[in-house]
Design a protein around this motif. Sequence first.
Motif, PDB file in Angstrom:
ATOM      1  N   UNK A1170       0.847  -1.186   0.000  1.00 44.66           N
ATOM      2  CA  UNK A1170       0.000   0.000   0.000  1.00 44.66           C
ATOM      3  C   UNK A1170       0.888   1.243   0.000  1.00 44.66           C
ATOM      4  N   UNK A1171       0.656   2.049  -1.030  1.00 41.20           N
ATOM      5  CA  UNK A1171       1.319   3.350  -1.053  1.00 41.20           C
ATOM      6  C   UNK A1171       0.607   4.321  -0.120  1.00 41.20           C
ATOM      7  N   UNK A1172      -0.722   4.279  -0.150  1.00 36.29           N
ATOM      8  CA  UNK A1172      -1.541   5.038   0.796  1.00 36.29           C
ATOM      9  C   UNK A1172      -2.486   4.047   1.451  1.00 36.29           C
ATOM     10  N   UNK A1173      -2.503   4.088   2.762  1.00 39.07           N
ATOM     11  CA  UNK A1173      -3.299   3.100   3.487  1.00 39.07           C
ATOM     12  C   UNK A1173      -4.784   3.443   3.402  1.00 39.07           C
ATOM     13  N   UNK A1174      -5.575   2.494   3.903  1.00 37.25           N
ATOM     14  CA  UNK A1174      -7.029   2.568   3.783  1.00 37.25           C
ATOM     15  C   UNK A1174      -7.559   3.820   4.479  1.00 37.25           C
ATOM     16  N   UNK A1175      -8.456   4.525   3.761  1.00 37.24           N
ATOM     17  CA  UNK A1175      -9.111   5.712   4.291  1.00 37.24           C
ATOM     18  C   UNK A1175     -10.501   5.783   3.694  1.00 37.24           C
ATOM     19  N   UNK A1176     -11.271   6.750   4.145  1.00 40.95           N
ATOM     20  CA  UNK A1176     -12.632   6.869   3.617  1.00 40.95           C
ATOM     21  C   UNK A1176     -12.852   8.264   3.070  1.00 40.95           C
ATOM     22  N   UNK A1177     -13.935   8.361   2.233  1.00 41.35           N
ATOM     23  CA  UNK A1177     -14.321   9.622   1.626  1.00 41.35           C
ATOM     24  C   UNK A1177     -15.825   9.625   1.501  1.00 41.35           C
ATOM     25  N   UNK A1178     -16.488  10.701   1.833  1.00 41.03           N
ATOM     26  CA  UNK A1178     -17.942  10.846   1.747  1.00 41.03           C
ATOM     27  C   UNK A1178     -18.249  11.610   0.477  1.00 41.03           C
ATOM     28  N   UNK A1179     -19.089  11.037  -0.377  1.00 37.07           N
ATOM     29  CA  UNK A1179     -19.443  11.660  -1.642  1.00 37.07           C
ATOM     30  C   UNK A1179     -20.590  12.634  -1.442  1.00 37.07           C
ATOM     31  N   UNK A1180     -20.835  13.502  -2.436  1.00 41.65           N
ATOM     32  CA  UNK A1180     -21.987  14.427  -2.304  1.00 41.65           C
ATOM     33  C   UNK A1180     -23.311  13.699  -2.175  1.00 41.65           C
ATOM     34  N   UNK A1181     -23.379  12.446  -2.663  1.00 40.06           N
ATOM     35  CA  UNK A1181     -24.623  11.678  -2.525  1.00 40.06           C
ATOM     36  C   UNK A1181     -24.708  10.968  -1.189  1.00 40.06           C
ATOM     37  N   UNK A1182     -23.777  11.304  -0.269  1.00 38.29           N
ATOM     38  CA  UNK A1182     -23.737  10.761   1.086  1.00 38.29           C
ATOM     39  C   UNK A1182     -23.366   9.282   1.102  1.00 38.29           C
ATOM     40  N   UNK A1183     -22.737   8.805   0.059  1.00 38.89           N
ATOM     41  CA  UNK A1183     -22.195   7.453   0.089  1.00 38.89           C
ATOM     42  C   UNK A1183     -20.800   7.514   0.672  1.00 38.89           C
ATOM     43  N   UNK A1186     -14.569   3.618   0.747  1.00 39.10           N
ATOM     44  CA  UNK A1186     -13.310   3.220   1.344  1.00 39.10           C
ATOM     45  C   UNK A1186     -12.312   3.050   0.210  1.00 39.10           C
ATOM     46  N   UNK A1187     -11.116   3.657   0.356  1.00 42.01           N
ATOM     47  CA  UNK A1187     -10.161   3.609  -0.738  1.00 42.01           C
ATOM     48  C   UNK A1187      -8.748   3.499  -0.201  1.00 42.01           C
ATOM     49  N   UNK A1188      -7.861   3.006  -1.044  1.00 44.18           N
ATOM     50  CA  UNK A1188      -6.442   2.908  -0.743  1.00 44.18           C
ATOM     51  C   UNK A1188      -5.680   2.906  -2.055  1.00 44.18           C
ATOM     52  N   UNK A1189      -4.414   3.327  -1.961  1.00 44.27           N
ATOM     53  CA  UNK A1189      -3.562   3.372  -3.142  1.00 44.27           C
ATOM     54  C   UNK A1189      -2.492   2.306  -3.009  1.00 44.27           C
ATOM     55  N   UNK A1190      -2.328   1.513  -4.081  1.00 41.39           N
ATOM     56  CA  UNK A1190      -1.421   0.366  -4.025  1.00 41.39           C
ATOM     57  C   UNK A1190      -0.317   0.559  -5.046  1.00 41.39           C
ATOM     58  N   UNK A1218      -4.757   3.108 -12.506  1.00 39.37           N
ATOM     59  CA  UNK A1218      -5.037   4.047 -11.431  1.00 39.37           C
ATOM     60  C   UNK A1218      -4.304   3.670 -10.143  1.00 39.37           C
ATOM     61  N   UNK A1219      -4.187   2.394  -9.812  1.00 31.47           N
ATOM     62  CA  UNK A1219      -3.540   1.989  -8.579  1.00 31.47           C
ATOM     63  C   UNK A1219      -4.334   2.316  -7.348  1.00 31.47           C
ATOM     64  N   UNK A1220      -5.659   2.538  -7.463  1.00 33.98           N
ATOM     65  CA  UNK A1220      -6.533   2.896  -6.342  1.00 33.98           C
ATOM     66  C   UNK A1220      -7.643   1.860  -6.256  1.00 33.98           C
ATOM     67  N   UNK A1221      -7.856   1.283  -5.046  1.00 35.12           N
ATOM     68  CA  UNK A1221      -8.935   0.327  -4.794  1.00 35.12           C
ATOM     69  C   UNK A1221      -9.979   1.001  -3.933  1.00 35.12           C
ATOM     70  N   UNK A1222     -11.278   0.752  -4.285  1.00 29.79           N
ATOM     71  CA  UNK A1222     -12.388   1.399  -3.595  1.00 29.79           C
ATOM     72  C   UNK A1222     -13.439   0.378  -3.194  1.00 29.79           C
ATOM     73  N   UNK A1223     -14.140   0.675  -2.083  1.00 28.09           N
ATOM     74  CA  UNK A1223     -15.313  -0.076  -1.637  1.00 28.09           C
ATOM     75  C   UNK A1223     -16.363   0.940  -1.243  1.00 28.09           C
ATOM     76  N   UNK A1247       0.327  -7.688   1.791  1.00 19.92           N
ATOM     77  CA  UNK A1247       0.304  -6.493   2.616  1.00 19.92           C
ATOM     78  C   UNK A1247      -1.116  -6.247   3.049  1.00 19.92           C
ATOM     79  N   UNK A1248      -1.284  -5.719   4.218  1.00 18.60           N
ATOM     80  CA  UNK A1248      -2.603  -5.554   4.818  1.00 18.60           C
ATOM     81  C   UNK A1248      -2.767  -4.111   5.263  1.00 18.60           C
ATOM     82  N   UNK A1249      -3.992  -3.595   5.083  1.00 17.70           N
ATOM     83  CA  UNK A1249      -4.349  -2.268   5.571  1.00 17.70           C
ATOM     84  C   UNK A1249      -5.690  -2.364   6.268  1.00 17.70           C
ATOM     85  N   UNK A1250      -5.810  -1.751   7.422  1.00 23.08           N
ATOM     86  CA  UNK A1250      -7.002  -1.868   8.272  1.00 23.08           C
ATOM     87  C   UNK A1250      -7.528  -0.482   8.571  1.00 23.08           C
ATOM     88  N   UNK A1251      -8.875  -0.389   8.634  1.00 18.92           N
ATOM     89  CA  UNK A1251      -9.542   0.871   8.983  1.00 18.92           C
ATOM     90  C   UNK A1251     -10.591   0.566  10.015  1.00 18.92           C
TER      91      UNK A1251
END
Length: 1506
Positions: A1170-1183, A1186-1190, A1218-1223, A1247-1251
């Motif tokens: 993981x280049x950037x570990x797991x984090x979250x983002x709230x969209x304008x639609x309130x979704x 969860x994303x990370x950069x690998x 892109x190198x970015x994984x999202x949930x 490699x493991x990333x936890x949130x």
Amino acid sequence: MSGSIPFYQKHHRHYDRGYRSKEVESAISQYQTSSSNYAAQSSRASESLSASRGHVVALHERTTRIPCSYTRLSALYSGLDESRLSPMPKRAKPTYLAMDKENQIIGYVVPIFRGSQEYASGFSDMDETRVKEGSGYVSRRSLFTRGSEMERTEQTSRKVSMRESAERISLNKRIYENEEYHKRMNEDSLMHAPEFVIKPRSHTVWEKQCVRLHCTVSGWPEPRVVWYKNNVTIDPMAHPGKYKLESSYNVHSLEINRCDFDDTAQYRVSAMNSKGELSSYASIVVKRFKGEVDDSLPKPRLPEYGINFETHIVDGFGVSFGREGETMSLGATVIISPNLPRYQPEVQWYRDDVLLQPSKWCQMHWSGDRAGLTLTHLNKEDEGLYTLRITTKSKYETYSAYVFVRDGDAEVEGAPGAPLDVTCQDANKDYVIVTWKQPAVDGGSSILGYFVDRCEVGTTHWSQCNDTPIKFARFPVTGLVEGRSYTFRVRAVNKSGMSRPSRASEPVAAMDPADRARMRGTSAPWTGQIIVTEEEPAEGVVPGRPKNLEVTEATKNYMVLSWNPPGERGHEGIMYYVEKCVSGTDSWQRVNTEIPVKSPRFALFDLAEGKAYSFRVRCCNSAGVGEPSEATEAITVGDKLDIPSAPGRVVPTRNTDTSVVVTWEASKNAKELVGYYIEASVVGSHTYEPCNNKPVKGTRFICHGLVTGQSYVFRVKALNAAGLSDCSQESEAIEVKAAIASPTPPHGISVLECVRDSMVLAWKQPTFIGGADITGYFVDYREVVNGVPGRWHEANIKAVSERAYRVSQKKMRMLKYQFQVRAANMAGVGIPSRPSDTFVCEEWTIAVPGPPHDLQVTEVRAKSVVLLYKPPVYQGRDPVNGFYIDIKEASAKEEAWRGVNEKAVSNNYMKVSIPKEGESYVFRVRAQNKAGVGKASDPTEPVLAETKPGTTEIVVEVDDEGVISLNFACSNLTPDSKFVWYKNYEEITDDTRLTIETKGEKSKATFKTLAEDDIGIYSCAVTHTDGASSSYTLSADELKKLLGISHDHKFPIIPLKTELAVELQEKGRVRFWLQAEKISANAKIDYVFNDNNLSQGEKYKMNFNKETGVIEMLMESLRPEDEGTFTFQLQDGKATNQSSLVLIGDVFKELQKESEFICKEWHRKQGPHFVEYLSYEVTPECSVVLKCKVGNIKKDTVAVWYKDGREVKGDNNLPFTEGVLKLEIAQISKKDSGIYEIVMKDDRGKDTSTLNLTDQGFRDLMNEVFGVIANSSTPLKIQSTEEGIRLYSFVSYYNDALQVTWHHKDSAIAFTDRIKSGVVGEQLWLQISEPTEKDKGKYAIEFFDGKGSLQRTVELAGQAFDDAYAEFQRLKALVKSRRALNLTCNISGNPVPDVTWLKNEREIVTDDHYVMKFEAGKYASFTITTVNTTDSGKYSILVKNKYGTESADFTVTCIPSPPFPLCVFEFCFFRMAPQTLQSPFSPSTRHSCSSFPPGKPCKQPLEFME
């Protein structure tokens, strides 16, 4: 130290004294020789006379000119009673009149007096004068009573005879004055008309000289005299500075300044009184002087009318160098005082004494205080001496400098320079002779000849006049069209190519010289009459013989014939035929057979060189051809003008530090000499460069632009029209440096102290010391009796070195004296200064001190100067205890003096701050004692406040041994310059503390042992420069600082840019490093750990970069035994240094932990990570996404998502780009709380990333969601219902955990049955049932996101409340009559979906019963206006776009039951399209029924009673 104005700008116009007239120079030399011889003879004669006689009568070397005259003197006044005459005054002023035998005045006689003798009797000449002027001597001297005694005392010497003659003339004058006095007693009988005793005589003068007309007029009453020029009254006020009129003792004069051609006229002087008028005439003829004007001639004093203007030319132009084609500007600042706003002086520019006129080649400028001259396109014709002349009412000032113009770059390499001074001569109807001067540069090969081009005025076409080059610098151009004007130019050619063309000549018209003269002449005045005459017709007359035929010019290329027209030629024009005859034959051949010539000039070409020819000319007209003229003598074709011989011996002499005076012997037997070219060559280079590009006519020239200290040799070439001569022999080599001359006179003589029998004098040093140090001064004095000065006496035989001297002499008390001072150097004794003011030798008794003296200004800078001065000689009643310094602008009045220091200073020096940069200032000093402040000293010379280019300061240096020295450099040294060091502005002569060493342009003062005794101001001055000096103040703080630096240099430390530091590298490697600022390659480094030396090995890797000075030690990892102190020890020669780093305790543990982490990270990154570990983002639609950069993934890399240990989603095809994984988590709620984990793995590792989204993590996430919801809320709106008034706002997504508060009038609302709030889908509302007046006001809904709040407000008052209330009443009445069913659905999709409503699977069409709406692409509503039992059934809404279709079903059942029917309906949700694309329905779709109270979505069948 030399003055600010070089001597060559004070004595001559071209930078040395050689331009002085040779006659004047010779006369001065003879006078000096004769004076010295005569002084020696007089000394010997005085010794011999002292033995035989008691004293000798001497004459003063002084003549007085008394401007009085009279008509006739009576010689028979010997019997006149002495009592009738006034007593003879002491020292009567003699007058000298020349008279004939009848005592008729015929002119003036100026006697010639020689030097006085020394007296052997011990009496001074003043003593003798006092004896002679006693009563006994006066009686013996009287010519009336003691004539015989005077004859007995006559001496045979010429001096005594002249004295007696002068006294006799003085007596005659007194007799005449007595006669005039008695005439005035009886004016009526003696009145007579004016009579010219001496008439003005005519003069012939050279141009630019001054002339004076004199006349003596008698008459009673005194006549009024008026001067006329060509019968026009002369008004001096109308021509300021031109004319000067004077009248004194009946002698009248008219002075004309700088005569020009316009001053050639007849002048009349008219004398008029009541008895009549008489005039006398004189003529003045002004001639042009062909040679150079002698600058040694005295300049006239011009008259001053009303205002006395003082003119000073400053900031002038120096010797300038330019190149052909360039633009050059010359200028000087002109200071005129007083400064009148609109007054403009006459500004004139001269080149080689020829007045310049504005043209396309030169332009004059005047800007109020600066005169400028711009040469727009330089040519070699512009080379010469330029003089700026400023003329005011009172006087004129001039300033001169030489301008040199070099050849421009040749168009062809090796081509010669362009010819110059192209002029046209002897222009006639069809031909003209073009002359020019050869260039100084031939391009390296001899010039083959010249081509002449012509251009008709008004065109730009140049045509070549000769087919073959001509070597002669003169060429006749024929074939011109009569009446047209032409310009000419010349080009030189050698074997390399053609030169640039010369500057074009002035236009010349092809016409008869007589016609040209008539055109230039003045026309006769118009008389108002027109007379018509008619000539009688005459028969054709054959013209006669031409006259005076001669060959005016003969070369091997051409011959020019000239003749005069015949006397008999009739009334019509004539033309000419030219015939030639080879010598020895009788065959005459006509030369111009086709077209006869119109001009009495003719050029013959193509003659055989070496043959002899005779020529004759015939005239012709319409009547026929006349008889030939007399033939010329046989003339052999060839050059008649020989090339001049080489000039003689060339002698260079020193002038300035950049110029040399070159003189040579003129070419012998040179004919028509044009001038000389001078060439210079650096010794050993064998390459000559021209010193002048315009020929000079004299045998002397100053070569400028030479390099100081360089040795040169010179040679000279002569030229005339035939060509350049051979070069003269080389001169002896000469080094370029300033010449040595005797100093100029001192000035500013003043008295510093006066006692009973002595006086202390002071003076200022000469402005120019002659290029050598002044060796001393000589003081002379003379006594002044009744205003008449006596003979000069030497005050000191041995030269004094100081600029102050005490003159002691017996019997000086209460006598008056004048003084003069001469300066001497190794070149000799200079001329004496002007006599000082008359000083009385009386003892000073004042209490205050006298004036300070010997003021010097040094270290001149733009902001400050240093003033040096000596204390007064006369101390006053008490010792001097301080000084005050005053300053003022040089041009300011005396009232402008202002003090520099408020408190008196005790030093004999002071650094003065300058108020304004670029101004000139003067300074003075006043001394103080207990009695007060004394008289101010004489002011200094004006000092310009500027920092001169190249100014340097004293630099303090400390060498490697710690030795401290002061260093001063000067780049403009002369061969005689010396560095002089001072401490506290006193010359350092003791070498116990300092050692001074000078090499070349640098001087060093080295301290032996720097201590407190060395504190002070150190300065250094360079002699024979323009004031190069500087100072350095060694204070106590500076001493401490220098001692510290010296210690560091003596015991040096290797400077470090950075101290020892540690950094972690890849794999957790540890790097210890430092960087030295300066270290050599031979430096030695020891690596120490806990006092143990480390060596290169597996554990330790040492590196030393010699270029950058970086020293480092590398360790793969840190172990527990590595805890301790690391030290780098450096040694470079005798310089040492060390730096340590302590790694103990927590510092070591943190570094070790970080190293291990970096090592693990490196190993982790070898596989997918993981280049950037797991984090979250709230969209304008309130979704929630969860994303990370690998990174470092490949095709078989797998990523798996987990929640609380359970797999949620797996993805075997990762996006490599892109190198970015999202949930994505839609409609997040509490059930989504948990620990999310993503695992990436392949054959290289995992490699493991936890949130953690539990507890606080989930709350932070929801707060961010709430913030998005709050920001998506719409403004509050007002809606009326059948129950009351509803306020509502829509949000993009509603969550039950969202905190919402309603406010009324800024207070939270307490909900009751009448006021309720709720949520329907994404609509948040507030229901006010049965509203009243109290419900008016401002309402707000407030959203909380955990960190802050957001409000939406609406004003329910006024018209808004009235409209809502009226609508409420209307709906309320409508509900009473019938019930309506309203269904609302929120829809989203992109593009906007199509909406269709169905009943029992059939599409419903909008009418009065069914009302369907779709607003804003988001809100769909379905209304049944009046519900009845027929409305029961299955209803559906169908939405679709290109990405899919979705539908929702509900059932409406209407049951009739008293008192109203019951309506029952239920909902059913299902999806028909996957959510991977944006479908018409969003996941938050809600359905509501407006007929029921708001609340949660219906999941059970509801009943509605109608």
